[in-house]
Design a protein around this motif. Structure first.
Motif, PDB file in Angstrom:
ATOM      1  N   MET A   1       0.816  -1.205   0.000  1.00  0.00           N
ATOM      2  CA  MET A   1       0.000   0.000   0.000  1.00  0.00           C
ATOM      3  C   MET A   1       0.852   1.258   0.000  1.00  0.00           C
ATOM      4  N   GLY A   2       1.895   1.248   0.834  1.00  0.00           N
ATOM      5  CA  GLY A   2       2.761   2.408   0.938  1.00  0.00           C
ATOM      6  C   GLY A   2       3.407   2.756  -0.385  1.00  0.00           C
ATOM      7  N   GLU A   3       3.835   1.725  -1.140  1.00  0.00           N
ATOM      8  CA  GLU A   3       4.469   1.993  -2.425  1.00  0.00           C
ATOM      9  C   GLU A   3       3.462   2.584  -3.412  1.00  0.00           C
ATOM     10  N   ALA A   4       2.218   2.078  -3.388  1.00  0.00           N
ATOM     11  CA  ALA A   4       1.188   2.591  -4.296  1.00  0.00           C
ATOM     12  C   ALA A   4       0.889   4.059  -4.001  1.00  0.00           C
ATOM     13  N   ILE A   5       0.791   4.394  -2.722  1.00  0.00           N
ATOM     14  CA  ILE A   5       0.546   5.789  -2.348  1.00  0.00           C
ATOM     15  C   ILE A   5       1.736   6.658  -2.738  1.00  0.00           C
TER      16      ILE A   5
ATOM     17  N   ALA B   1      -5.027   9.387 -15.048  1.00  0.00           N
ATOM     18  CA  ALA B   1      -4.679   8.065 -15.596  1.00  0.00           C
ATOM     19  C   ALA B   1      -3.272   7.655 -15.181  1.00  0.00           C
ATOM     20  N   SER B   2      -2.342   8.603 -15.176  1.00  0.00           N
ATOM     21  CA  SER B   2      -0.967   8.293 -14.760  1.00  0.00           C
ATOM     22  C   SER B   2      -0.929   7.843 -13.304  1.00  0.00           C
ATOM     23  N   GLY B   3      -1.658   8.564 -12.445  1.00  0.00           N
ATOM     24  CA  GLY B   3      -1.694   8.182 -11.032  1.00  0.00           C
ATOM     25  C   GLY B   3      -2.325   6.823 -10.825  1.00  0.00           C
ATOM     26  N   ALA B   4      -3.399   6.537 -11.567  1.00  0.00           N
ATOM     27  CA  ALA B   4      -4.083   5.251 -11.416  1.00  0.00           C
ATOM     28  C   ALA B   4      -3.221   4.101 -11.917  1.00  0.00           C
ATOM     29  N   VAL B   5      -2.504   4.306 -13.004  1.00  0.00           N
ATOM     30  CA  VAL B   5      -1.580   3.267 -13.499  1.00  0.00           C
ATOM     31  C   VAL B   5      -0.495   2.999 -12.464  1.00  0.00           C
ATOM     32  N   ALA B   6       0.009   4.055 -11.848  1.00  0.00           N
ATOM     33  CA  ALA B   6       1.034   3.881 -10.817  1.00  0.00           C
ATOM     34  C   ALA B   6       0.506   3.052  -9.656  1.00  0.00           C
ATOM     35  N   ILE B   7      -0.752   3.287  -9.270  1.00  0.00           N
ATOM     36  CA  ILE B   7      -1.355   2.517  -8.174  1.00  0.00           C
ATOM     37  C   ILE B   7      -1.523   1.058  -8.578  1.00  0.00           C
ATOM     38  N   ALA B   8      -2.058   0.834  -9.782  1.00  0.00           N
ATOM     39  CA  ALA B   8      -2.352  -0.526 -10.219  1.00  0.00           C
ATOM     40  C   ALA B   8      -1.101  -1.376 -10.362  1.00  0.00           C
ATOM     41  N   THR B   9       0.016  -0.763 -10.726  1.00  0.00           N
ATOM     42  CA  THR B   9       1.244  -1.529 -10.964  1.00  0.00           C
ATOM     43  C   THR B   9       2.156  -1.600  -9.744  1.00  0.00           C
ATOM     44  N   ALA B  10       1.820  -0.834  -8.695  1.00  0.00           N
ATOM     45  CA  ALA B  10       2.657  -0.855  -7.494  1.00  0.00           C
ATOM     46  C   ALA B  10       2.283  -1.988  -6.541  1.00  0.00           C
ATOM     47  N   THR B  11       1.034  -2.466  -6.629  1.00  0.00           N
ATOM     48  CA  THR B  11       0.585  -3.550  -5.751  1.00  0.00           C
ATOM     49  C   THR B  11      -0.507  -4.334  -6.459  1.00  0.00           C
ATOM     50  N   ASP B  12      -0.616  -5.632  -6.129  1.00  0.00           N
ATOM     51  CA  ASP B  12      -1.693  -6.431  -6.708  1.00  0.00           C
ATOM     52  C   ASP B  12      -2.787  -6.722  -5.691  1.00  0.00           C
TER      53      ASP B  12
END
Length: 221
Positions: free
Chosen positions: A1-5, A138-149
């Motif tokens: 979670m921390g990495e996604a944020i 979209a950039s922020g959401a892609v970063a969230i989606a790829t930082a954690t599953d």
């Protein structure tokens, strides 16, 4: 979670600092329906960003799967970074020079006649459809989606993203509700500065975020 944020937070700050939505709220706060229109605008802004972010997180998360992010994720970040840099260049080249007045969008002149429904609709358009904001969210959401599953971690990170991205729009309303007679002078000065410096602010934000996305994408290849 921390990495996604952490990955999405700089982009959320970029959305937070976008001038035009703030100008829209400020203009609404000097109309007869100030509180109703500004509140409806804030609701539309939050909903627009949350809806777009959710769609992108779901699509990007399903495509990425679990484990190491695939190569296309790095390529997508590079593409988004290049697009952000192109927007930065266009905004910088289009900035007003000398004493020239920046062009005023038509919707700004129509704000006096807005109803809460129109204010809500404008916020959704500016938050989720406007190309500059669409690129950032979209950039922020892609970063969230790829930082954690993890679904829960993605949901929390997206919620943090939406809250941070909405602070800029919420701030003028808070000033209006708490500053009393001083609110008009504070908001008027803010509106003038943001309209004048919109192109420079957007160019700077896009340059920083584009560089970050480009670096992240190249580093992941």
């Amino acid at each position: 979670m921390g990495e996604a944020i952490g990955q999405s937070l700089p982009v959320a700050v970029g959305v937070l600092l976008s001038p035009m939505p703030v100008v829209a709220v400020v203009l609404m706060l000097v109309t007869p329906r100030a509180r109703a229109d500004a509140t409806a605008f804030l609701a539309g802004w939050v909903l627009g960003i949350a809806a777009l972010g959710t769609v992108v997180v779901l699509v990007a998360g399903a495509a990425a799967g679990s484990g190491e992010p695939p190569t296309w994720v790095a390529v997508l970040k590079i593409v988004l970074g290049v697009l952000a840099l192109l927007v930065a260049v266009a905004q910088w080249r289009g900035r007003p020079r000398g004493d020239a007045e920046p062009p005023v969008p038509g919707w700004m002149r129509a704000v006096d006649g807005f109803t809460p429904v129109r204010a809500f609709g404008l916020a959704v358009l500016l938050g989720a459809v406007n190309p500059k904001n669409l690129l950032l969210v979209a950039s922020g959401a892609v970063a969230i989606a790829t930082a954690t599953d993890e679904t829960g971690a993605r949901a929390v990170a997206l919620a943090v993203f939406v809250v941070v991205a909405s602070v800029g729009v919420a701030a003028p309303l808070v000033v209006y509700l708490t500053a009393g007679a001083r609110a008009a002078a504070v908001l008027g000065g803010l509106r003038t500065w943001l309209v004048r410096e919109n192109a420079v602010v957007v160019a700077t934000l896009m340059l920083v975020i584009g560089t970050k996305l480009l670096g992240d994408g190249i580093g992941a290849l």
